[in-house]
Design a protein around this motif. Structure first.
Motif, PDB file in Angstrom:
ATOM      1  N   HIS A 272       0.882  -1.175   0.000  1.00  0.00           N
ATOM      2  CA  HIS A 272       0.000   0.000   0.000  1.00  0.00           C
ATOM      3  C   HIS A 272       0.913   1.216   0.000  1.00  0.00           C
ATOM      4  O   HIS A 272       1.432   1.587   1.045  1.00  0.00           O
ATOM      5  N   GLN A 273       1.127   1.793  -1.172  1.00  0.00           N
ATOM      6  CA  GLN A 273       2.098   2.874  -1.296  1.00  0.00           C
ATOM      7  C   GLN A 273       1.778   3.984  -0.302  1.00  0.00           C
ATOM      8  O   GLN A 273       0.630   4.404  -0.153  1.00  0.00           O
ATOM      9  N   PHE A 274       2.812   4.411   0.398  1.00  0.00           N
ATOM     10  CA  PHE A 274       2.651   5.489   1.367  1.00  0.00           C
ATOM     11  C   PHE A 274       3.093   6.782   0.697  1.00  0.00           C
ATOM     12  O   PHE A 274       4.243   6.895   0.252  1.00  0.00           O
ATOM     13  N   PRO A 275       2.195   7.766   0.590  1.00  0.00           N
ATOM     14  CA  PRO A 275       0.886   7.887   1.247  1.00  0.00           C
ATOM     15  C   PRO A 275      -0.322   7.583   0.369  1.00  0.00           C
ATOM     16  O   PRO A 275      -1.455   7.636   0.834  1.00  0.00           O
ATOM     17  N   THR A 276      -0.143   7.260  -0.927  1.00  0.00           N
ATOM     18  CA  THR A 276      -1.280   7.263  -1.859  1.00  0.00           C
ATOM     19  C   THR A 276      -2.152   6.023  -1.778  1.00  0.00           C
ATOM     20  O   THR A 276      -3.224   6.002  -2.376  1.00  0.00           O
ATOM     21  N   THR A 277      -1.697   4.953  -1.130  1.00  0.00           N
ATOM     22  CA  THR A 277      -2.426   3.706  -0.855  1.00  0.00           C
ATOM     23  C   THR A 277      -2.479   2.741  -2.037  1.00  0.00           C
ATOM     24  O   THR A 277      -2.984   1.630  -1.891  1.00  0.00           O
ATOM     25  N   VAL A 278      -1.967   3.092  -3.221  1.00  0.00           N
ATOM     26  CA  VAL A 278      -2.068   2.190  -4.374  1.00  0.00           C
ATOM     27  C   VAL A 278      -1.088   1.032  -4.209  1.00  0.00           C
ATOM     28  O   VAL A 278      -0.088   1.122  -3.492  1.00  0.00           O
ATOM     29  N   SER A 279      -1.370  -0.076  -4.924  1.00  0.00           N
ATOM     30  CA  SER A 279      -0.517  -1.269  -4.849  1.00  0.00           C
ATOM     31  C   SER A 279       0.318  -1.381  -6.116  1.00  0.00           C
ATOM     32  O   SER A 279      -0.201  -1.248  -7.233  1.00  0.00           O
ATOM     33  N   LEU A 280       1.609  -1.609  -5.956  1.00  0.00           N
ATOM     34  CA  LEU A 280       2.511  -1.752  -7.100  1.00  0.00           C
ATOM     35  C   LEU A 280       2.220  -3.079  -7.796  1.00  0.00           C
ATOM     36  O   LEU A 280       2.277  -4.140  -7.170  1.00  0.00           O
ATOM     37  N   PRO A 281       1.908  -3.055  -9.100  1.00  0.00           N
ATOM     38  CA  PRO A 281       1.518  -4.291  -9.792  1.00  0.00           C
ATOM     39  C   PRO A 281       2.692  -5.237  -9.977  1.00  0.00           C
ATOM     40  O   PRO A 281       3.865  -4.841  -9.926  1.00  0.00           O
ATOM     41  N   PRO A 282       2.402  -6.519 -10.248  1.00  0.00           N
ATOM     42  CA  PRO A 282       3.472  -7.522 -10.365  1.00  0.00           C
ATOM     43  C   PRO A 282       4.534  -7.174 -11.401  1.00  0.00           C
ATOM     44  O   PRO A 282       5.726  -7.373 -11.154  1.00  0.00           O
ATOM     45  N   GLU A 283       4.116  -6.659 -12.575  1.00  0.00           N
ATOM     46  CA  GLU A 283       5.114  -6.363 -13.606  1.00  0.00           C
ATOM     47  C   GLU A 283       6.096  -5.284 -13.166  1.00  0.00           C
ATOM     48  O   GLU A 283       7.299  -5.332 -13.475  1.00  0.00           O
ATOM     49  N   SER A 284       5.606  -4.300 -12.380  1.00  0.00           N
ATOM     50  CA  SER A 284       6.496  -3.250 -11.868  1.00  0.00           C
ATOM     51  C   SER A 284       7.437  -3.801 -10.807  1.00  0.00           C
ATOM     52  O   SER A 284       8.610  -3.411 -10.724  1.00  0.00           O
ATOM     53  N   ARG A 285       6.936  -4.716 -10.004  1.00  0.00           N
ATOM     54  CA  ARG A 285       7.783  -5.330  -8.982  1.00  0.00           C
ATOM     55  C   ARG A 285       8.918  -6.126  -9.629  1.00  0.00           C
ATOM     56  O   ARG A 285      10.074  -6.043  -9.206  1.00  0.00           O
ATOM     57  N   LEU A 286       8.569  -6.914 -10.661  1.00  0.00           N
ATOM     58  CA  LEU A 286       9.580  -7.731 -11.309  1.00  0.00           C
ATOM     59  C   LEU A 286      10.626  -6.877 -12.015  1.00  0.00           C
ATOM     60  O   LEU A 286      11.829  -7.179 -11.981  1.00  0.00           O
ATOM     61  N   ARG A 287      10.203  -5.797 -12.658  1.00  0.00           N
ATOM     62  CA  ARG A 287      11.160  -4.912 -13.322  1.00  0.00           C
ATOM     63  C   ARG A 287      12.085  -4.247 -12.303  1.00  0.00           C
ATOM     64  O   ARG A 287      13.284  -4.087 -12.550  1.00  0.00           O
TER      65      ARG A 287
END
Length: 489
Positions: A272-287
């Motif tokens: 949960h991105q602080f402060p905006t609350t969005v979740s980093l998607p799998p493709e962004s995590r892998l990159r």
């Protein structure tokens, strides 16, 4: 009161909390430091001093005896009491000062590093505190905590574990956390991968200490958790900010930064991105992890509220599939009680050893009883049951807060209802409304983090992160009403 000539009148005051004999002793020390009482010089007799000061002779006797015992004075029997001849002379003590007995405002006479950020103290008073996503401590049954502490104290005493211990933390808690992470978050870890901390902020600070040397580049998102940035800066890090898109960190911006700088670490809150609350998607995590391997930097993953998910199941932490690239920071404080101050760092054992060494420099003992109590709460299933209960409570509060937002502030702010976590990110359509709220909030009995406290980059979009979980529905409605009044709508 008629003071002695070598004790200024303002040094002795019966109305102060400090005992009179101690005031006299301190006053004599001060005059020695100033050079008015020189080594070897005699003091008045206790009878004369008592008469001049208007105190009981026994009070002066106590003061003299205290200073003799400490080595400031020497007693020559019937000849009297003198300043110790072994003390340095006036030249060595020039300019020395000592605060008065009731003075607590002494200023430092040596250089030191001032705080580089805003005050961290939480003011007391009749405020509504709009936090950034704290749990409601009233939800945790105190009887469970009492039972867990009682058991921890008894077991630790019987097993002789009330001594100094492993700076990595209680073995029982480390094993319990490892089992919890394996079963619920997919981290293949053992107790050797875990160091217990006093909350997640301590974990972030420890990660910064073992990763960063002065001048090293650390990447953070343009909107992020300010105390983490401060921890890296305190280690001498050069901070480079990364822009955000609708799903979190801009991965292309991370790659560009890696090509311009020798990056040592990146700090992310992907769940949960602080402060905006969005979740980093799998493709962004892998990159991001591919970039970490390519450019040789660490990912510090702060998973501060993993359990609180109100829709689909949460994504597995990055540490679960890239343990060699990630230092994972978690906390039981939001899950149980912030006052417990229990967090943890997960990393390869050699990194944990380095972190434990840093712990030993400042917190060698830790808190065995609290850690064992927390372990009991995990092992007994109380943590899991409590999590299920409060997730339902917080889900209902999230929905009620969203409805109250629409009714009270719907014409002023834009927001998305978060899928998880304990806070909303409010974006103000008119920046002047946000300015007025921040200027007038205190006058309307509100305390909240400034919009600029989330901005690692001054050009980042402003907004407010407002927690909903710690407020009842009535408290939430009242806080939003005060926010609108502070804006002046």
């Amino acid at each position: 009161m008629r003071p002695l000539s070598f004790i200024p009148a303002d040094r002795i005051d019966p109305s102060r909390e400090m005992p009179i004999y101690m005031q006299i002793a301190r006053a004599i020390i001060h005059e020695v430091e100033r050079g008015r009482l020189t080594p070897g010089s005699y003091l008045p007799s206790t009878r004369d001093a008592a008469q001049s000061l208007g105190v009981n002779r026994k009070t002066v006797v106590l003061a003299y005896e205290e200073l003799v015992a400490q080595g400031w004075l020497v007693s020559h029997g019937t000849r009297g009491t003198a300043v110790s001849p072994s003390l340095p002379g006036p030249a060595a003590q020039a300019g020395a000062t000592m605060p008065r007995a009731g003075d607590t405002t002494a200023r430092a006479e040596y250089p030191f590093l001032p705080p580089s950020g805003p005050p961290i103290a939480i003011p007391t008073g009749d405020w509504i505190k709009l936090d950034e996503g704290s749990p409601d401590g009233r939800q945790f049954p105190p009887d469970l905590l009492i039972r867990a502490y009682r058991l921890a104290i008894r077991n630790a005493s019987e097993e002789n574990r009330l001594q100094y211990r492993d700076p990595r933390g209680s073995p029982l808690l480390r094993e319990s956390i490892a089992a919890m992470l394996k079963s619920q978050r997919g981290l293949m870890v053992t107790a050797d991968n875990i160091c217990v901390t006093r909350g997640s902020q301590m974990g972030i600070s420890l990660a910064a200490r073992v990763l960063v040397r002065p001048g090293d580049t650390v990447l953070v998102e343009a909107l992020t958790y300010e105390p983490a940035v401060a921890a890296f800066r305190a280690c001498g890090a050069h901070i480079v900010t990364i822009g955000l898109d609708r799903s979190g960190a801009d991965i292309d911006a991370i790659e560009r930064a890696c090509r311009r700088h020798k990056v040592r670490a990146i700090f992310l809150t992907p769940h949960h991105q602080f402060p905006t609350t969005v979740s980093l998607p799998p493709e962004s995590r892998l990159r991001t992890l591919d970039l970490a391997r390519q450019f040789g930097f660490a990912v510090v993953e702060d998973d501060y509220d993993h359990e609180f998910q109100f829709g689909a199941r949460p994504l597995l932490p990055m540490a679960s599939y890239a343990p060699g690239q990630v230092i994972y920071v978690g906390s039981l404080s939001k899950l149980l009680l912030p006052a417990l101050r229990v967090g943890y760092v997960v990393a390869p054992p050699e990194v944990i050893d380095s972190i434990a060494y840093q712990v030993s420099l400042t917190d060698g003992m830790g808190n065995t009883l609290t850690e064992d109590a927390a372990a009991d709460l995990i092992l007994s299933g109380d943590v899991r049951r409590h999590t299920r209960k409060v997730t339902r409570v917080y889900g209902a509060r999230r929905d009620a807060f969203a409805q109250a937002l629409a009714t009270t502030m719907g014409d002023i702010v834009d927001y998305a209802i978060p899928d998880g976590g304990l806070a909303f990110w409010l974006r103000f359509r008119d920046a002047s409304d946000l300015d007025r709220l921040e200027q007038n909030g205190e006058a309307h009995g509100l305390r909240f983090a400034s919009s600029r406290s989330f901005m690692a980059d001054p050009a980042a979009p402003r907004g407010l992160r407002i927690g909903f979980a710690s407020l009842t529905e009535g408290e939430a409605v009242e806080s939003l009403r005060r926010m609108r009044n502070a804006i002046g709508r």
